[in-house]
Write an enzyme that holds these catalytic residues in place. Structure first.
Site, PDB file in Angstrom:
ATOM      1  N   HIS A 152       0.808  -1.230   0.000  1.00 23.61           N
ATOM      2  CA  HIS A 152       0.000   0.000   0.000  1.00 23.61           C
ATOM      3  C   HIS A 152       0.837   1.274   0.000  1.00 23.61           C
ATOM      4  CE1 HIS A 152      -3.904  -1.985   0.921  1.00 23.61           C
ATOM      5  NE2 HIS A 152      -3.118  -2.854   1.550  1.00 23.61           N
ATOM      6  N   LYS A 211      -8.860  13.208   4.650  1.00 25.47           N
ATOM      7  CA  LYS A 211      -7.884  12.112   4.638  1.00 25.47           C
ATOM      8  C   LYS A 211      -6.927  12.352   5.790  1.00 25.47           C
ATOM      9  CE  LYS A 211      -6.948  13.523   0.351  1.00 25.47           C
ATOM     10  NZ  LYS A 211      -7.005  12.339  -0.486  1.00 25.47           N
ATOM     11  N   ARG A 212      -6.082  11.338   6.116  1.00 25.10           N
ATOM     12  CA  ARG A 212      -5.048  11.558   7.122  1.00 25.10           C
ATOM     13  C   ARG A 212      -4.169  12.737   6.712  1.00 25.10           C
ATOM     14  NH1 ARG A 212      -4.451   7.593  11.187  1.00 25.10           N
ATOM     15  NH2 ARG A 212      -2.571   8.708  11.783  1.00 25.10           N
ATOM     16  N   LYS A 239       0.348  14.294   1.104  1.00 26.71           N
ATOM     17  CA  LYS A 239      -1.028  14.548   0.657  1.00 26.71           C
ATOM     18  C   LYS A 239      -1.276  16.039   0.439  1.00 26.71           C
ATOM     19  CE  LYS A 239      -2.840  10.466   3.129  1.00 26.71           C
ATOM     20  NZ  LYS A 239      -3.451   9.574   2.126  1.00 26.71           N
ATOM     21  N   THR A 275      -8.903   6.091  -1.835  1.00 24.42           N
ATOM     22  CA  THR A 275     -10.224   5.475  -1.971  1.00 24.42           C
ATOM     23  C   THR A 275     -11.303   6.523  -1.704  1.00 24.42           C
ATOM     24  OG1 THR A 275      -9.919   4.687   0.294  1.00 24.42           O
ATOM     25  CG2 THR A 275      -9.635   3.071  -1.466  1.00 24.42           C
ATOM     26  N   LYS A 289     -15.045   7.488  -3.567  1.00 26.97           N
ATOM     27  CA  LYS A 289     -16.325   7.751  -2.888  1.00 26.97           C
ATOM     28  C   LYS A 289     -16.884   9.100  -3.324  1.00 26.97           C
ATOM     29  CE  LYS A 289     -14.413   5.165   0.918  1.00 26.97           C
ATOM     30  NZ  LYS A 289     -13.535   5.271   2.104  1.00 26.97           N
TER      31      LYS A 289
HETATM   32  C1  26Q Z   1       3.185   0.549  10.494  1.00 28.63           C
HETATM   33  C2  26Q Z   1       4.107   0.276  11.500  1.00 28.63           C
HETATM   34  C3  26Q Z   1       3.891   0.754  12.789  1.00 28.63           C
HETATM   35  C4  26Q Z   1       2.746   1.492  13.063  1.00 28.63           C
HETATM   36  C5  26Q Z   1       1.834   1.760  12.065  1.00 28.63           C
HETATM   37  C6  26Q Z   1       2.059   1.288  10.779  1.00 28.63           C
HETATM   38  C7  26Q Z   1       1.094   1.585   9.709  1.00 28.63           C
HETATM   39  C8  26Q Z   1      -0.271   1.585   9.939  1.00 28.63           C
HETATM   40  C9  26Q Z   1      -1.157   1.907   8.931  1.00 28.63           C
HETATM   41  C10 26Q Z   1       1.540   1.888   8.433  1.00 28.63           C
HETATM   42  C11 26Q Z   1       0.630   2.201   7.424  1.00 28.63           C
HETATM   43  C12 26Q Z   1      -0.731   2.216   7.668  1.00 28.63           C
HETATM   44  C13 26Q Z   1      -1.731   2.567   6.656  1.00 28.63           C
HETATM   45  C14 26Q Z   1      -1.473   2.796   5.391  1.00 28.63           C
HETATM   46  C15 26Q Z   1      -2.540   3.172   4.464  1.00 28.63           C
HETATM   47  O1  26Q Z   1      -3.671   3.415   4.852  1.00 28.63           O
HETATM   48  N1  26Q Z   1      -2.236   3.268   3.157  1.00 28.63           N
HETATM   49  C16 26Q Z   1      -3.229   3.643   2.184  1.00 28.63           C
HETATM   50  O2  26Q Z   1      -3.852   2.463   1.703  1.00 28.63           O
HETATM   51  C17 26Q Z   1      -4.965   2.769   0.877  1.00 28.63           C
HETATM   52  C18 26Q Z   1      -5.644   1.460   0.504  1.00 28.63           C
HETATM   53  O3  26Q Z   1      -4.888   0.765  -0.423  1.00 28.63           O
HETATM   54  C19 26Q Z   1      -4.521   3.556  -0.348  1.00 28.63           C
HETATM   55  O4  26Q Z   1      -5.676   3.925  -1.059  1.00 28.63           O
HETATM   56  C20 26Q Z   1      -3.739   4.800   0.072  1.00 28.63           C
HETATM   57  O5  26Q Z   1      -3.202   5.431  -1.073  1.00 28.63           O
HETATM   58  C21 26Q Z   1      -2.624   4.417   1.026  1.00 28.63           C
HETATM   59  O6  26Q Z   1      -1.972   5.580   1.522  1.00 28.63           O
END
Ligand code: 26Q
Length: 797
Positions: free
Chosen positions: A348, A527-528, A533, A635, A639
């Site tokens: 991702h 979004k985050r 971004k 995503t 939407k």
């Molecule tokens: C990793 C290690 C330690 C703590 C947290 C994490 C962690 C947690 C969540 C790393 C990444 C995430 C989330 C990533 C994420 O949401 N990525 C998004 O995924 C979507 C679905 O595929 C995409 O549409 C987005 O582009 C992408 O940013």
């Protein structure tokens, strides 16, 4: 179910499940009673689906994810069971407000953002399609923190969705699995026995996930960590109360809280323990189920497909090898091959700093046997491919991306552009060694939640025009195209949009005490908060536009409301500065008598799934402005398009495909391409050059620098200003001029109501491709090689 039956069911649960009589019941009691009444209906479909998938010998899909951002479930369940009319009628008779009950449900925020919400959409789509599947994750006691603003600054508070009874889950004490950590390894030839020093228990909690029309249901199984040995009575009796409870507290810590994604990986021990905890429990559960039906573990890949959602469950590779080799007697090579044939991995992110790595020291302490096996997997891969430059273990670190890639038969990206970039950047060497392994599965969203349920005005209009076939076959939205030529239809389409905007206007007035004009452009970025971004690009444009209005207040400006939503990870200071800047800018602009008629900034706190459901139907403009090459897919962009917002966006992630689908003339493109970004980065002083070339940009940055939005502390945004003028890795300055120009073009088009309405309606009509049903069918055909079960509807025929 008739309204009368629904009413009886609600009253029955009110009395016999909740122990309340109607005269004393509060909103909570009514909401729970309604939930239980609906749940009863779901359970029948759920059992039927489970029986059919056990009986049918079908291949099962297991979706392993650290996050499931499911949000509220009551309305989703009611809609998919087609119980809304019955529920509303029953509640009306009982003089209870349906909407109030829906709003009373806590929002299950067991995820950070896109990745977690994707897992939730996939669960719903798999249930709709009839793909026999199970989701596995962690039952966090505290989901993603709740966000509050204090003088514009983000303050985090614990989220406590489990403080109330959770209506949708079934506790499964009989599904309890031992999990070990640490200890030592005794090698016997190629095999080994692992003697962990710390043990705890994973206990399952099952939530049924019901598909459209109640045809099929799957299970989401979330693990709760429990101590192996409860409470120490001896110690308690000695008066050592705190020590008596200690083992329990320690074990429970494991499923206590969701880690917020802060992009840079931190290597936290507890996080690695969480990853192993849920992955190991899930694998043991999967193997137990397989062995209850079949005997030969070599057949596992024929009966089970295990999808790893990012690298968070990557330890599944070595853990499966360990079980098959050390515990079940397969040779090491055989175990690796069976694991590879069963596992697949979704990536991702392309941000190199976000790829998970663990120190060998930590891994060796917590999972000594796994570290050994990872070393052997690495060696085997090197031997088989003859490659020198791809290693899983390097510089004392375990690289989870490489490990996942090697242990999977397929690796997928989440949009066409992202998949291409995976092949040429982060996984270049591995791709050359395994040229067929990487495939693309462009993300999607479930149209049940993200159109049918959240936007009843628009979905009603669509069904009136083309029937209800679109609900589980979103490509049918293309039948709307002829209607788009009918001015009467476009008027009704835009009337629905306006009604949604009026509703949001009242909500903003009530919750935030800000009055906005429902005829303004509702311009939304949700979004985050992340540097890539580029929420700060949006802020700079807002400031520059405000300055232009002030220069010439009577020039006939198109009114705009800029709406922001999103959280920053608690330790991500740059992102937190952006949040504060948005709030500071909002304070100044919203109270400026010269401009506030034309430009307002609104930032409701605590953006989550429920707030998204409120904002998206009211959006005119969708901000998808990441630096090209950085957003894997997005995503929210889908939407918003589906709900008739036009996109202002870069050629990044799935924006590229959205633009192809809706037509370039119905999409506001700006900015550099991913390739141009890479070239421009080589230009020394690109930021300074861009600032010198655009007076508006210079003036906007200067306003921030001089403390125009932070008079009490002029240096507050020194960090942002310094970053923009000297580093600007994400090319905010270099993309500003084109972004500003595009926004002014948008102002013009919006005034042509007929044209805008036609463009918006075409966005809806042409976004059928972005259904997660299509995505899941892609995974089933390309990666899982799984077939759908005959659903209830087929079976009834
Ligand atoms: C990793 C290690 C330690 C703590 C947290 C994490 C962690 C947690 C969540 C790393 C990444 C995430 C989330 C990533 C994420 O949401 N990525 C998004 O995924 C979507 C679905 O595929 C995409 O549409 C987005 O582009 C992408 O940013």
């Amino acid at each position: 179910m008739t309204p009368a039956e629904m009413k009886d069911a609600i009253l029955h649960h009110l009395v016999y499940t909740l122990g309340k009589d109607a005269g004393h019941a509060k909103t909570y009691d009514w909401r729970m009673a309604l939930s239980f009444a609906v749940r009863d209906q779901i359970v029948d479909s759920w059992f039927a689906a489970t029986r059919r998938s056990y009986g049918g010998g079908l291949k099962r899909v297991y979706y392993l994810s650290m996050e499931f951002l499911i949000g509220r479930l009551l309305k989703d369940a009611i809609i998919n069971m087609r119980l809304e009319e019955a529920a509303i009628d029953a509640l009306t008779e009982l003089k209870i407000d349906y909407r109030e009950l829906l709003e009373d449900e806590p929002d299950a925020a067991l995820g950070n953002g896109g990745l977690g919400r994707l897992a939730a959409c996939f669960m719903e789509s798999m249930a709709t399609i009839g793909c026999p599947a199970m989701g596995y994750g962690i039952r966090y006691e505290n989901g993603l923190f709740r966000q509050r603003f204090e003088n514009g600054r983000q303050v985090e508070e614990p989220e406590d969705w489990l403080n109330q009874r959770h209506a949708w889950e079934f506790e499964r004490p009989e599904v309890s699995i031992d999990i070990g950590f640490g200890g030592h390894v005794q090698e016997i030839g190629s095999r080994a026995n692992w003697y962990p020093s710390e043990m705890l228990i994973a206990m399952g909690h099952d939530t049924p996930i019901i598909g459209w029309d109640g045809r099929w249901a799957n299970t989401l199984r979330l693990w709760e960590a429990r101590p192996m040995h409860g409470f120490d009575l001896q110690r308690f009796n000695r008066g050592d109360y705190a020590a008596a409870a200690e083992p329990e507290a320690l074990a429970r810590t494991l499923s206590r809280v969701l880690y917020p994604d802060d992009t840079t990986e931190q290597g936290k021990e507890l996080r690695l323990k969480q990853e192993f905890f849920f992955t190991s429990a899930s694998l043991r559960d999967i193997l137990r189920r397989f062995e209850s039906e079949y005997t030969d573990l070599k057949q596992l890949p024929k009966k089970a497909a295990i999808q790893m959602n990012d690298t968070h469950p990557a330890i599944a590779g070595p853990e499966l090898v360990r079980i098959l080799h050390d515990e079940r007697g397969m040779t090491f090579e055989e175990a690796v091959r069976i694991a590879q044939a069963t596992l697949s991995y979704t990536n991702h992110t392309l941000l190199p700093e976000a790829l998970e790595r663990w120190s060998e020291g930590l891994m060796g302490r917590l999972l000594p046997r796994h570290l050994q096996l990872i070393g052997r997997i690495d060696e085997l891969h090197k031997r088989e491919t003859g490659s020198q430059n791809v290693r899983v273990l390097e510089h004392g670190q375990v690289k989870m991306g490489e490990l996942s890639f090697i242990m999977a038969h397929n690796v997928n990206g989440v949009s066409a552009l992202h998949t291409d970039l995976m092949k040429t950047t982060v996984f270049k060497d591995l791709h050359n060694l395994h040229p067929k392994r990487i495939v693309n599965e462009t993300n999607g969203v479930t149209p049940r939640r993200w159109l049918l349920s959240c936007n009843p005005r628009l979905s009603g209009l669509i069904t009136e025009a083309i029937g209800e076939g679109w609900i589980d076959d979103l490509d049918q939205l293309e039948k709307l195209e002829p209607f788009v030529e009918d001015a009467g239809f476009v008027d009704r389409y835009m009337a629905a949009k306006r009604a949604n905007k009026v509703e949001l206007t009242s909500w903003i007035a009530e919750k935030l005490q800000i009055s906005v004009d429902p005829d303004a452009i509702f311009d939304i970025q949700i979004k985050r908060i992340h540097e890539y971004k580029r929420q700060h690009l949006n802020v700079l444009e807002t400031i520059a536009h405000w300055q232009a209005i002030r220069d010439n207040p009577n020039a006939g400006w198109t009114p705009r409301v800029k709406i922001f939503g999103g959280k920053a990870a608690p330790g991500y200071f740059f992102a937190k500065d952006i949040i504060r800047l948005v709030n500071d800018v909002a304070r100044v602009l919203n109270s400026d008598p010269l401009t506030s008629r034309y430009l307002k900034v609104v930032y409701p706190p605590n953006y989550n799934v429920s707030l998204a459901e409120r904002l998206i139907p009211a959006a005119d403009l969708s901000e998808q402005i990441s630096t090209a090459g950085k957003e894997a897919s997005g995503t929210g962009n889908m939407k918003l398009t589906l709900n008739g917002a036009l996109t202002v966006g870069t050629l990044d992630g799935a924006n590229v495909e959205i633009r192809e689908c809706v037509g370039a003339e119905n999409f506001f493109l700006f900015g550099m391409t991913a390739e141009e970004v890479m070239t421009r980065r080589q230009v020394g002083g690109h930021a300074a050059e861009a600032i010198a070339a655009d007076e508006r940009l210079g003036r906007a940055i200067e306003a921030i620098r001089s403390g125009r939005f932070s008079a009490e502390e002029p240096g507050r945004y020194h960090g942002i200003v310094d970053n923009l003028t000297h580093h600007d890795y994400f090319m905010v300055c270099s993309d500003f001029t084109d972004y500003y120009r595009t926004q002014r073009e948008i102002d013009g088009v919006f005034l042509d109501t007929a044209k805008w309405g036609r463009m918006a309606a075409l966005n809806t009509a042409r976004s059928g491709y972005f259904s997660s049903d299509r995505t899941i069918r892609g995974y089933m055909a390309d990666i899982w090689k799984a077939e759908a079960a005959s659903t209830g509807e087929d079976a009834a025929q």
